[in-house]
Design an enzyme around this catalytic site. Structure first.
Site, PDB file in Angstrom:
ATOM      1  N   GLU A 290      -5.201   2.178   2.598  1.00  0.00           N
ATOM      2  CA  GLU A 290      -5.201   0.934   3.388  1.00  0.00           C
ATOM      3  C   GLU A 290      -5.410   1.258   4.857  1.00  0.00           C
ATOM      4  O   GLU A 290      -6.147   0.577   5.565  1.00  0.00           O
ATOM      5  CB  GLU A 290      -3.864   0.201   3.200  1.00  0.00           C
ATOM      6  CG  GLU A 290      -3.816  -1.191   3.825  1.00  0.00           C
ATOM      7  CD  GLU A 290      -3.330  -1.230   5.265  1.00  0.00           C
ATOM      8  OE1 GLU A 290      -3.377  -2.297   5.888  1.00  0.00           O
ATOM      9  OE2 GLU A 290      -2.907  -0.176   5.790  1.00  0.00           O
ATOM     10  N   GLU A 291      -4.753   2.311   5.310  1.00  0.00           N
ATOM     11  CA  GLU A 291      -4.740   2.608   6.747  1.00  0.00           C
ATOM     12  C   GLU A 291      -6.112   2.983   7.290  1.00  0.00           C
ATOM     13  O   GLU A 291      -6.347   2.882   8.478  1.00  0.00           O
ATOM     14  CB  GLU A 291      -3.726   3.713   7.055  1.00  0.00           C
ATOM     15  CG  GLU A 291      -2.281   3.361   6.720  1.00  0.00           C
ATOM     16  CD  GLU A 291      -1.681   2.299   7.632  1.00  0.00           C
ATOM     17  OE1 GLU A 291      -2.415   1.710   8.441  1.00  0.00           O
ATOM     18  OE2 GLU A 291      -0.474   2.048   7.515  1.00  0.00           O
TER      19      GLU A 291
ATOM     20  N   ASP B  53       6.133   0.910   6.856  1.00  0.00           N
ATOM     21  CA  ASP B  53       4.696   0.714   6.580  1.00  0.00           C
ATOM     22  C   ASP B  53       4.198   1.799   5.655  1.00  0.00           C
ATOM     23  O   ASP B  53       3.781   2.836   6.110  1.00  0.00           O
ATOM     24  CB  ASP B  53       3.940   0.707   7.920  1.00  0.00           C
ATOM     25  CG  ASP B  53       2.471   0.383   7.748  1.00  0.00           C
ATOM     26  OD1 ASP B  53       2.101  -0.151   6.691  1.00  0.00           O
ATOM     27  OD2 ASP B  53       1.696   0.670   8.676  1.00  0.00           O
TER      28      ASP B  53
ATOM     29  N   HIS C 128       0.830  -1.216   0.000  1.00  0.00           N
ATOM     30  CA  HIS C 128       0.000   0.000   0.000  1.00  0.00           C
ATOM     31  C   HIS C 128       0.855   1.252   0.000  1.00  0.00           C
ATOM     32  O   HIS C 128       1.916   1.306   0.616  1.00  0.00           O
ATOM     33  CB  HIS C 128      -1.047  -0.004   1.115  1.00  0.00           C
ATOM     34  CG  HIS C 128      -0.524   0.068   2.515  1.00  0.00           C
ATOM     35  ND1 HIS C 128      -0.228   1.265   3.123  1.00  0.00           N
ATOM     36  CD2 HIS C 128      -0.278  -0.893   3.440  1.00  0.00           C
ATOM     37  CE1 HIS C 128       0.174   1.026   4.367  1.00  0.00           C
ATOM     38  NE2 HIS C 128       0.173  -0.276   4.592  1.00  0.00           N
TER      39      HIS C 128
ATOM     40  N   ASP D 295       3.228  -6.199   3.287  1.00  0.00           N
ATOM     41  CA  ASP D 295       2.829  -5.112   4.196  1.00  0.00           C
ATOM     42  C   ASP D 295       3.153  -5.503   5.631  1.00  0.00           C
ATOM     43  O   ASP D 295       2.292  -5.525   6.499  1.00  0.00           O
ATOM     44  CB  ASP D 295       1.329  -4.800   4.045  1.00  0.00           C
ATOM     45  CG  ASP D 295       0.914  -3.655   4.970  1.00  0.00           C
ATOM     46  OD1 ASP D 295       1.791  -2.869   5.375  1.00  0.00           O
ATOM     47  OD2 ASP D 295      -0.279  -3.550   5.297  1.00  0.00           O
TER      48      ASP D 295
ATOM     49  N   HIS E 105       3.513   2.951  12.725  1.00  0.00           N
ATOM     50  CA  HIS E 105       2.532   4.026  13.000  1.00  0.00           C
ATOM     51  C   HIS E 105       3.050   5.074  13.993  1.00  0.00           C
ATOM     52  O   HIS E 105       2.259   5.668  14.719  1.00  0.00           O
ATOM     53  CB  HIS E 105       1.200   3.446  13.508  1.00  0.00           C
ATOM     54  CG  HIS E 105       0.475   2.608  12.500  1.00  0.00           C
ATOM     55  ND1 HIS E 105      -0.769   2.079  12.730  1.00  0.00           N
ATOM     56  CD2 HIS E 105       0.818   2.205  11.250  1.00  0.00           C
ATOM     57  CE1 HIS E 105      -1.172   1.384  11.678  1.00  0.00           C
ATOM     58  NE2 HIS E 105      -0.214   1.432  10.765  1.00  0.00           N
TER      59      HIS E 105
HETATM   60 ZN    ZN Z   1      -0.263   0.577   8.877  1.00  0.00          ZN
HETATM   61 ZN    ZN Z   2       0.600  -1.383   6.318  1.00  0.00          ZN
END
Ligand code: ZN
Ligand code: ZN
Length: 483
Positions: free
Chosen positions: A334-335, A300, A288, A362, A433
Site C-alpha cells: 500500500e505504502e 499504520d 494493509h 487504515d 511513518h
Molecule cells: Zn502509511
Molecule cells: Zn496506511
C-alpha cells in the site's frame, strides 16, 4: 431494542456455544433463528469491546515480524504469518495472491547544515528517492513557506540549489490537513527538479514538534530529472527558516544511499467467512499488511489488520453465519502507491459486480466517530439499521461522500459502493511513518471500540438485504488516510 431478557439469554447462549460438543446438533440454533440481526449486532459489539484479540494481533504482528517494507523478505514473512494466523482462526479460503512491484530499500541518510552555523539535521529519505552521489550533495537551500510558492518559482530559478518546502501539516480529526499537504511530498521533488534544483527537502508531513522525520512515498514526474528527496523534522525545518529570516545563506549537505533492487514480489492476503445464502456476494473489509521501515507499523496499519481480522472472527464464531460472504483482504505494498489494491481490483475485475460494500481500516486505532457512505440511496433501510447499531458506540451518521480507504479506491473506480467508519485522526500524524509508530501508541480501549464498529458494520452489511450500486463513481479518493 429488544427486551433485556432476550439480550441476556442470547448472550448466554452465544457464550455457551463454543463449549458445546462439536456434534453438529448442539449449535444454539433456536436462538440464532429467532433473534433479530439488530440484537445479534448488539451482542457482537459487546464481545468486540471486551475482546483480547485486537491487542493480541497488533502486538504479535509488530513484535514477531516488526517493520514490513513492501516487496522485502520481511513483508513476505508477515504474509506467511498472516496466512497461518487466519487459518488458525478458522477462516475459509485463506490464500495469498502475488504481484510484482519495483522495489526500493532505504540506505544511509544524513543531512547537516554546513554553514553558517554547522549542525546535524534529522532526515529521512522519501520512498522511491534516488541516491545522492556517494560523497553527498552540498548546496544552498531555498526556503518556500508555501508549496504554492515553489510552483510559482520560474524555471531555472533553483539551478544548483536545494529546495525546501516548510508548509505545515494542519491537525484535523478526519486527516484532511494531511490530504491537503500530500502533494508536497508526492510531487514536490519533480516540481523542484523542473526548476533546476539538485535535491528536494520538505518539512515532514506531521502534526507534532518532535524530531522524528516522516517518510512516505513520492512519485517522479515523467520528463523531470530525478533528484534525491527527503523529509526533515519540523524543528529542523524551523531552524533553517530562522537562519534564512536573519539574512544568512544556509548551506546543507545531504547524503542518501537508497538502493533499487528491481522487480520484486508482494502479495495480498485473502480470508473469508463464507455466506450461508449468497456466498458469491461480498462484503469486503480491508487493511494493509505492509508498513514503512523505521517503526513497526502499529498504527499504520497493524491496528487496521487487528480490527478487520477481529471483526470477521467474531462473526465467523456466531452460531449462524450471515447471508453474504465477508472477505478480509490484507493488502500488500500500500505504502508504495496502493499497488496491492490495484493488483486486487485487476485480478478480481470479473467479480467487482459482486462486491456489495467495501471499506478499509487504515487510519490508526480510532475510535470511530462517524459512519460515512457512498451508496445510491443513503437513506436505504439497511443503511439506517447499520447506523442505528453504530449509534450506541458513539458514532454519528456522516455524509455520503465516503472514499472507502486508500486501498478501496481502485474498486470504487469499478463502481463498488463503499463506506468509511471515520477514525479519530487528531493524533494520527504525530507518529505516522516515523520511528515512533510502535505498539506503545496503541490504546486497547480505542482499538476495541474500532473493532466493535467494524464488526457491527460487517455483520449487518452481510446479513441485511440491500443493493447499494448506482453510486456516484468518484474521482480518485482523497487519501486522507493515505499512503
Ligand atoms: Zn502509511
Ligand atoms: Zn496506511
Amino acid at each position: 431494542m429488544k427486551t433485556p431478557i432476550v439480550s441476556v439469554l442470547g448472550a448466554l447462549l452465544l457464550s455457551a456455544a463454543p463449549m458445546l460438543p462439536a456434534t453438529g446438533l448442539a449449535v444454539a440454533a433456536p436462538a440464532a433463528t429467532t433473534r433479530s440481526p439488530d440484537a445479534i449486532a448488539a451482542d457482537l459489539a459487546a464481545k468486540a469491546l471486551a475482546s483480547d484479540l485486537p491487542m493480541q494481533i497488533v502486538t504479535d504482528l509488530t513484535t514477531e515480524i516488526g517493520p514490513r517494507l513492501a516487496g522485502t523478505e520481511a513483508e513476505k514473512r508477515a504474509a506467511d504469518w498472516a496466512v497461518a494466523r487466519l487459518k488458525a482462526l478458522g477462516f475459509d479460503s485463506v490464500r495469498q495472491e502475488s504481484f510484482t512491484i519495483t522495489g526500493w530499500l532505504r540506505g544511509e541518510e544524513k543531512a547537516e547544515i554546513t554553514g553558517p552555523a554547522p549542525q546535524p539535521l534529522v532526515v529521512t529519505a522519501l520512498g522511491t528517492s534516488v541516491a545522492t552521489p556517494p560523497e553527498g550533495i552540498e548546496a544552498e537551500v531555498v526556503v518556500f513557506k508555501r508549496y504554492a510558492d515553489l510552483l510559482a518559482a520560474p524555471e531555472g530559478s533553483l539551478e544548483g540549489k536545494i529546495a525546501l518546502v516548510t508548509e505545515k501539516t494542519v491537525r484535523a480529526q478526519d486527516g484532511s490537513g494531511y490530504g491537503a499537504a500530500g502533494l508536497i511530498r508526492r510531487a514536490g521533488a519533480s516540481e523542484a527538479a523542473k526548476r533546476g534544483a539538485v535535491a528536494y527537502l520538505l518539512r515532514s508531513l506531521g502534526t507534532h514538534d518532535h524530531r522524528f522525520p516522516h517518510t512516505g512515498s513520492q512519485v517522479y514526474a515523467e520528463g523531470a530529472p530525478k533528484i534525491p528527496a527527503a523529509a526533515i523534522s519540523p524543528p529542523d525545518a524551523e531552524q533553517i527558516e530562522r537562519l534564512v529570516a536573519r539574512g544568512h545563506t544556509v548551506k546543507v549537505k545531504l547524503k542518501l544511499t537508497p538502493s533499487h533492487p528491481g522487480t520484486v514480489t508482494s502479495q495480498n492476503i485473502i480470508a473469508e467467512v463464507k455466506g450461508r445464502e449468497k456466498p458469491d456476494e461480498i462484503i469486503l473489509i480491508g487493511a494493509h499488511l505492509d508498513s514503512w521501515d523505521q517503526g513497526t507499523g502499529a498504527i499504520d496499519d497493524g491496528a487496521g489488520v487487528a480490527v478487520v481480522t477481529t471483526a470477521a472472527k467474531l462473526i465467523r464464531d456466531l452460531p449462524q453465519r450471515p447471508k453474504r460472504t465477508i472477505r478480509v483482504v490484507l493488502f500488500g505494498a500500500e505504502e508504495y502507491g496502493l499497488l496491492g489494491a490495484k493488483a486486487y481490483a485487476e485480478a478480481h475485475k470479473a467479480e467487482m459486480g459482486k462486491h456489495i460494500l467495501a471499506t478499509e481500516a487504515d487510519f490508526g486505532q480510532g475510535p470511530v466517530y462517524a459512519f460515512n457512505t457512498r451508496v445510491a440511496d443513503p437513506k436505504h433501510p439497511s443503511i439506517v439499521r447499520i447506523q442505528n447499531a453504530l449509534t450506541p458506540l458513539g458514532i454519528y451518521r456522516g455524509d455520503n461522500a465516503a472514499h472507502g480507504g486508500p486501498d478501496i479506491g481502485p474498486m470504487m473506480q469499478h463502481g463498488v459502493p463503499v463506506v468509511n467508519l471515520a477514525l479519530e485522526g487528531s493524533d494520527y500524524f504525530d507518529t505516522h511513518h516515523t520511528p515512533d509508530d510502535t505498539i506503545d501508541r496503541i490504546e486497547r480501549k480505542r482499538l476495541n471500540q474500532t473493532a466493535a464498529a467494524y464488526t457491527v458494520f460487517a455483520y449487518l452489511a452481510a446479513e441485511l438485504d440491500g443493493d447499494y450500486r448506482q453510486a456516484r463513481v468518484a474521482d480518485a479518493p482523497n487519501t486522507a488516510s493515505g499512503n
